[in-house]
Design a protein around this motif. Structure first.
Motif, PDB file in Angstrom:
ATOM      1  N   LYS A 110      87.697  35.711  36.852  1.00  0.00           N
ATOM      2  CA  LYS A 110      88.800  36.406  36.153  1.00  0.00           C
ATOM      3  C   LYS A 110      88.907  37.849  36.614  1.00  0.00           C
ATOM      4  O   LYS A 110      89.985  38.410  36.724  1.00  0.00           O
ATOM      5  N   LEU A 111      87.742  38.469  36.850  1.00  0.00           N
ATOM      6  CA  LEU A 111      87.742  39.890  37.230  1.00  0.00           C
ATOM      7  C   LEU A 111      87.839  40.082  38.754  1.00  0.00           C
ATOM      8  O   LEU A 111      87.827  41.212  39.235  1.00  0.00           O
ATOM      9  N   GLU A 112      87.889  38.939  39.471  1.00  0.00           N
ATOM     10  CA  GLU A 112      87.874  38.973  40.947  1.00  0.00           C
ATOM     11  C   GLU A 112      86.703  39.819  41.450  1.00  0.00           C
ATOM     12  O   GLU A 112      86.849  40.688  42.314  1.00  0.00           O
ATOM     13  N   SER A 113      85.544  39.549  40.835  1.00  0.00           N
ATOM     14  CA  SER A 113      84.347  40.329  41.163  1.00  0.00           C
ATOM     15  C   SER A 113      83.309  39.431  41.825  1.00  0.00           C
ATOM     16  O   SER A 113      83.364  38.207  41.712  1.00  0.00           O
ATOM     17  N   GLY A 114      82.348  40.028  42.475  1.00  0.00           N
ATOM     18  CA  GLY A 114      81.202  39.274  42.955  1.00  0.00           C
ATOM     19  C   GLY A 114      80.241  39.038  41.806  1.00  0.00           C
ATOM     20  O   GLY A 114      80.428  39.566  40.703  1.00  0.00           O
ATOM     21  N   LEU A 115      79.226  38.229  42.040  1.00  0.00           N
ATOM     22  CA  LEU A 115      78.209  37.952  41.019  1.00  0.00           C
ATOM     23  C   LEU A 115      76.882  37.690  41.731  1.00  0.00           C
ATOM     24  O   LEU A 115      76.831  36.889  42.654  1.00  0.00           O
ATOM     25  N   ILE A 116      75.836  38.383  41.318  1.00  0.00           N
ATOM     26  CA  ILE A 116      74.500  38.100  41.869  1.00  0.00           C
ATOM     27  C   ILE A 116      73.780  37.295  40.802  1.00  0.00           C
ATOM     28  O   ILE A 116      73.479  37.818  39.724  1.00  0.00           O
ATOM     29  N   SER A 117      73.526  36.030  41.086  1.00  0.00           N
ATOM     30  CA  SER A 117      72.958  35.182  40.041  1.00  0.00           C
ATOM     31  C   SER A 117      71.457  35.025  40.221  1.00  0.00           C
ATOM     32  O   SER A 117      70.927  35.193  41.324  1.00  0.00           O
TER      33      SER A 117
END
Ligand code: FAD
Length: 323
Positions: A110-117
């Motif tokens: 939704k935020l067009e962001s990356g994510l470090i999981s």
């Protein structure tokens, strides 16, 4: 760079899960001297806000609605997006739990962001915030930095120590209004497995049994030792497939990933798929009749012997220490 970081608190059965406090500690590091804002979502959660503050949050925002009583991806993402719209954070930290794993990618999209999981540690190094996460089923670790945009991570439970609880800490608690609508999932009933004792994914001690346990009754000595050490019982898929225990106990590539302080593997051969779920445990003890068993390659302490002799002996010795 000082930044505002939102940290999602996870509520289960009316209490905050421990991973919430670990996420606050990660949020503190990620904020680099900025602000850590706890977020609580549910039907009645504001009573828990102070506990997040005691563990280091500067303030807490809540979204309360009876439609948020149970987790649904639509409901929680609407609530969280309302908080994000009003707070405009530069960082987001969730637990890498069933909830976090489901919700974080949705919010990132939704935020067009990356994510470090699945982050296992986070530290400042050379002017950067460095996130460490396991790859290739825990056989290697990669380090990541965020060069631009939102800093968004999920943290693996039991890896980042919570800050010390300080009940004298105070902070604002405010509510954010969110319109929770058009839910595509309605939870009608939650049927719990009758699980005993400590939650496996947060346990500090795990006594795990494999096919070598031989039967459902064979798990009894493991349960006794787990209960003495305030730990949880886990299992290999071999034990689950043989119907000695429930699949909810399975640890490994297709089960739970755990990182307890102490993992005692009893009658588990150490297949690669099992190691994927436990090889990052802090101390591994393996009990196996076969001195060539693969599990000994990852064990800190190996005991070659019959688990039905060794486990009761360990229980006796731990009982003596507890007296
Ligand atoms: P075994 O390999 O049969 O080992 C039993 C061990 O017990 C032996 O080493 C034996 O020496 C020992 N033993 C027997 N009696 C005693 C005794 N009295 N005292 C002491 N030791 C004794 N497995 C998982 O665990 N988790 C997963 O998530 C998982 N995912 C998988 C995904 C895929 C796609 C595939 C293909 C497999 C997966 N597996 C998983 C299965 C995995 O490959 C192994 O088959 C499984 O882990 C074996 O379980 P085990 O070690 O209990 O049994």
């Amino acid at each position: 760079m000082a930044r505002k970081v939102l940290v999602l608190g996870e509520v289960r059965d009316g209490s905050l899960r421990n991973v919430s406090f670990e996420a606050v500690a990660a949020g503190k590091t990620a904020s680099e001297g900025g602000e850590v804002v706890g977020v609580l979502i549910g039907d009645s959660v504001s009573a828990l806000a102070n506990e997040m503050i005691h563990y280091g949050a500067d303030r807490v925002v809540t979204v309360e609605d009876e439609k948020l009583k149970q987790y649904t991806p639509d409901g929680y993402s609407q609530a969280l997006m309302a908080v994000i719209d009003s707070e405009r954070p530069e960082g987001l930290i969730f637990g890498h739990t069933a909830l976090g794993k489901d919700l974080a990618p949705k919010i990132a999209a939704k935020l067009e962001s990356g994510l470090i999981s699945d982050v296992t540690s986070l530290e400042e190094a050379g002017g950067n915030l460095v996130f460490t996460r396991p790859i290739y089923s825990g056989k290697a670790f990669e380090k990541k930095i965020v060069t631009d945009g939102l800093l968004f991570a999920t943290i693996r439970p039991n890896n980042i120590a919570p800050l010390e609880k300080d009940e004298s800490r105070t902070g604002d608690v405010a509510s954010v209004a969110a319109e929770i609508k058009d839910l595509r999932t309605i939870i009608k009933e939650v049927v719990r497995k009758a699980s005993e004792g400590v939650d496996l994914s947060e346990a500090k001690v795990i006594i795990a049994g494999g096919r070598g346990v031989k039967s459902e009754e064979g798990f009894e000595p493991l349960k006794e030792l787990a209960s003495l050490l305030n730990g949880a019982v886990g299992a290999s898929r071999g034990a689950c497939d043989a119907d000695y225990c429930d699949y909810s106990l399975q640890i490994g590539q297709t089960g739970k990933v755990v990182t307890p302080d102490l993992y005692i593997a009893c009658g588990i051969s150490g297949a690669i798929q099992h190691l994927a779920g436990m090889s990052n445990s802090k101390v591994i003890v393996a009990i196996n009749k076969d001195p060539e068993a693969n599990i000994f390659k990852v064990a800190d302490y190996g005991i070659v012997g019959d688990l039905f002799e060794v486990v009761p002996l360990l229980t006796e010795e731990f009982k003596k220490l507890k007296v």
